[in-house]
Design an enzyme around this catalytic site. Structure first.
Site, PDB file in Angstrom:
ATOM      1  N   TYR A 255      -9.583 -24.380 -24.500  1.00 23.84           N
ATOM      2  CA  TYR A 255     -10.929 -24.842 -24.156  1.00 23.84           C
ATOM      3  C   TYR A 255     -10.875 -26.180 -23.418  1.00 23.84           C
ATOM      4  O   TYR A 255     -11.576 -26.385 -22.418  1.00 23.84           O
ATOM      5  CB  TYR A 255     -11.742 -24.974 -25.439  1.00 23.84           C
TER       6      TYR A 255
ATOM      7  N   SER B 186     -17.574 -30.445 -20.947  1.00 22.15           N
ATOM      8  CA  SER B 186     -17.592 -30.824 -22.352  1.00 22.15           C
ATOM      9  C   SER B 186     -16.873 -32.156 -22.504  1.00 22.15           C
ATOM     10  O   SER B 186     -16.004 -32.501 -21.691  1.00 22.15           O
ATOM     11  CB  SER B 186     -16.892 -29.773 -23.213  1.00 22.15           C
TER      12      SER B 186
END
Length: 258
Positions: A155, A142
């Site tokens: 995350y 990401s």
């Protein structure tokens, strides 16, 4: 570019977190190009629906919790029992439990790392000796691995870990002819966060948020023979968001608005 619709016919593709969102789209795209797909996901209802909707035959869904070693070992065993070998592994599954502002606990933080980093490592280890010639692994990272918003530490750490794991595994698996690459999506409109029509040219030079197809087509390319000279790389697919500079007058230039 994938040159023929049947270029993946007879191939076995594993997609973790494949019941919904980007993972579902990746599974559908592999199946549309002739591959048989094995999906791992915690969501049994969504997983059963997804595998039943895939074009073609011979697909497999297994309910498993990626934080549990025994579930991952069971999944690998079932896949090899069903297919005997694999061609592609897409480590897509990840979760988020927030971060410092929401007081993400130590155990919750570890669970995110288990799903996002440890599970891809263990699955790669379990399937390492079962890859057919021309095998490839794609890890879904990401842009959060290089740029953050507040309260995203769990995350962000997982995505930073999978990006580093990508080039490490690429070196270790080179002698086996297995290529390993990563993809870092930006904002992708999966419906999970409501409409993303407001995420437009203000953040994206491309003028729009991404779609699951943007990521799936890149996954297929990285698995295809056309990408045979690419390994150990992370490809950012974010519409230019993480490279955009914003001018703040006397305060100077900064990257991408929060």
């Amino acid at each position: 570019m994938i040159h023929a619709e049947n270029s993946f016919t007879g191939k076995i593709a594993i997609v973790t977190g494949g019941a919904k969102g980007i993972g579902k789209n990746i599974a559908e795209t592999f199946a549309l190009h002739g591959a048989q797909v094995a999906i791992l996901d915690k969501d049994e209802t969504a997983g059963i629906q997804t595998v039943a909707s895939l074009p073609g035959n011979g697909h497999l869904f297994i309910t498993a919790d990626a934080t549990r070693r025994e579930d991952l070992e069971m999944f690998a065993s079932r896949v090899l029992e069903e297919y005997g070998a694999v061609d592609y592994l897409v480590n897509n599954a990840c979760v988020s439990h927030g971060g410092l502002e929401s007081r993400c606990s130590y155990d919750d933080f570890l669970d995110v790392l288990k799903v996002g980093v440890a599970a891809p490592y263990l699955l790669t280890l379990l399937f390492r000796d079962a890859f057919n010639s021309g095998g490839a692994i794609v890890n879904i990272s990401s842009t959060r691995s290089v740029m953050s918003q507040a309260d995203t530490e769990s995350y962000t750490a997982a995505k930073g870990g999978i990006s580093a794991l990508t080039h490490g595994m690429a070196m270790s698996l080179a002698s086996r002819g297995i290529r390993v690459n990563g993809i870092s999506p930006g904002w992708i409109d999966t419906g999970a966060f409501g409409p993303l029509s407001h995420i437009d040219h203000k953040q994206h030079p491309a003028g729009r948020a991404g779609t699951p197809d943007d990521i799936s087509s890149l996954v297929l390319f990285l698995c295809s023979p056309q990408a045979s000279f690419i390994t150990g790389e992370n490809v950012t697919a974010d519409g230019g968001m993480s490279r955009r500079m914003i001018y703040h007058g006397d305060e100077g230039w900064t990257y991408t608005p929060a």
